[in-house]
Enzyme design. Structure first.
Site, PDB file in Angstrom:
ATOM      1  CD  GLN A 100      33.190  41.182  36.352  1.00  0.00           C
ATOM      2  OE1 GLN A 100      33.789  41.850  37.184  1.00  0.00           O
ATOM      3  NE2 GLN A 100      33.688  40.907  35.149  1.00  0.00           N
ATOM      4  CE1 TYR A 182      40.805  39.838  41.820  1.00  0.00           C
ATOM      5  CE2 TYR A 182      39.613  40.229  39.788  1.00  0.00           C
ATOM      6  CZ  TYR A 182      40.463  40.674  40.781  1.00  0.00           C
ATOM      7  OH  TYR A 182      40.984  41.941  40.739  1.00  0.00           O
TER       8      TYR A 182
END
Length: 370
Positions: A100, A182
């Site tokens: 990721q 994020y």
């Protein structure tokens, strides 16, 4: 036949079952470099019997780390530190590996969770954060710098370089982190994106930069490498990002060549009110599955094998991903196979652990396959 233990494809990537180990930040890197902890932590999860293991959020630039202890992949040195972990797993497990890639944006420069997790100001040992707009995540936190064109290009370049290193390391898939408040999620949500240019305002504008990042990553690696996206489908705050916008984003990603969606929620605002309960996020995955043709991975307090099986049988999503439940019980797939009358791969060193009542539980482990 158990749906949980039936095969599935994420784009070109073939998986033996529908259990994924979700990314879980470990906050145990040294200046972004993988350490012995990653070897131990990922090594034992790789023996779980799950089909695919997602490595934790890995920063594409130094300032994109959530904390100073985050894993990174912004240099060849970082790739070299991670290589032995990948190689060791390949020698002993057939599990597929995904990484990721992410950037924390305004939620960067934070303490590790067991030290409170609070924002650390530049003058107190932290660093200057960046974001779509100069709006802090929470009152009293450092104000991020608004990304200009050069800053946005630096982020894209970071994702591209990290993607190329991921491919060179032999990962089977890349997941772009567009969730949990994020940076890419910050661009998507009107709660954090207050820009007045082509990257703010309308839904098309707010999706523009995350889509640019995806297209750049997709172009940076070969077509046979699977690339997907993790998304927060709902902000849990009035006036924030919602399911309808998530569907539009997923459809745009699908048109750009996205292979799967990994559906979570929340993270962009401390004002969120989340009614946590078993399978509480599966409905979001179901909505996106219904409106796209991509495989959808569902998450959210999935703890029991029968629960996971029913989610798949009812076609709410195509795979399930476990995080905390897998930390608590790293052999969850073994126990799920036993409960559902299925078979799971296990290393021959562990075959003697098979209980007498489950004589056909373990299948052969096929090493060296990707």
């Amino acid at each position: 036949m158990s749906q949980l233990f039936s095969p599935i494809s994420l784009g070109p990537l073939q998986l033996d079952n529908r259990i994924a180990i979700a990314p879980m930040c470990q906050y145990s890197a040294d200046e972004g470099l993988a350490t012995d902890w990653h070897m131990i932590h990922l090594g034992h999860l790789a023996l779980s019997g799950a089909a695919i293991l997602f490595l934790e959020a890995t920063a594409v630039v130094p300032e994109g780390r959530i904390s100073s202890r985050d894993l990174g992949l912004w240099s060849d040195e970082h790739a070299a530190a991670l290589a032995p972990v990948v190689q060791s797993i390949r020698r002993h497990s057939p599990i597929k590996l995904a990484i990721q890639l992410g950037h924390a944006g305004r939620k960067a420069s934070s303490a590790v969770p067991w030290e409170g997790g609070a924002n650390i100001a530049p003058g107190d040992g932290g660093w200057q954060t960046v974001a779509p707009s100069p709006v802090p995540h929470a009152q009293g936190e450092s104000v991020p710098h608004e990304l200009d064109a050069a800053g946005m290009q630096r982020v894209i370049d970071g994702f591209v370089s990290a993607a190329k290193r991921s491919h060179a390391l032999g990962f089977d898939a890349i997941e772009i982190h567009s969730a949990h408040g994020y940076l890419l999620h910050q661009f998507l949500s009107p709660l954090s994106n207050r820009r007045q240019d082509d990257y703010g305002g309308s839904l098309a504008n707010r999706m523009r930069f995350p889509l640019e990042v995806f297209r750049a990553v997709r172009a940076a690696v070969p077509p046979e490498m699977t690339v997907g996206v993790r998304i927060s489908a709902y902000d849990w705050v009035d006036g924030g990002w919602d399911v309808e916008q998530s569907v539009a984003y997923a459809q745009a990603l699908e048109q750009a060549g996205c292979h799967f969606m990994h559906v979570s929620s929340g993270g962009v605002s401390p004002h969120q009110k989340i009614p946590v309960g078993p399978g509480y996020q599966i409905g979001f995955a179901e909505c996106i599955k219904r409106e796209t043709g991509m495989p959808v991975i569902g998450v959210g307090m999935i703890t029991e094998p029968v629960q996971a099986e029913q989610i798949l049988v009812s076609k709410q999503c195509d795979m399930v991903a476990l995080a905390r439940a897998m930390l608590f019980n790293p052999r969850w797939p073994w126990h799920a196979a036993a409960a559902l009358g299925a078979q799971v791969q296990a290393p021959p060193q562990y075959w003697r652990s098979q209980p007498r009542e489950y004589k056909q539980l373990f299948g052969e482990t096929k090493l060296g396959q990707r």
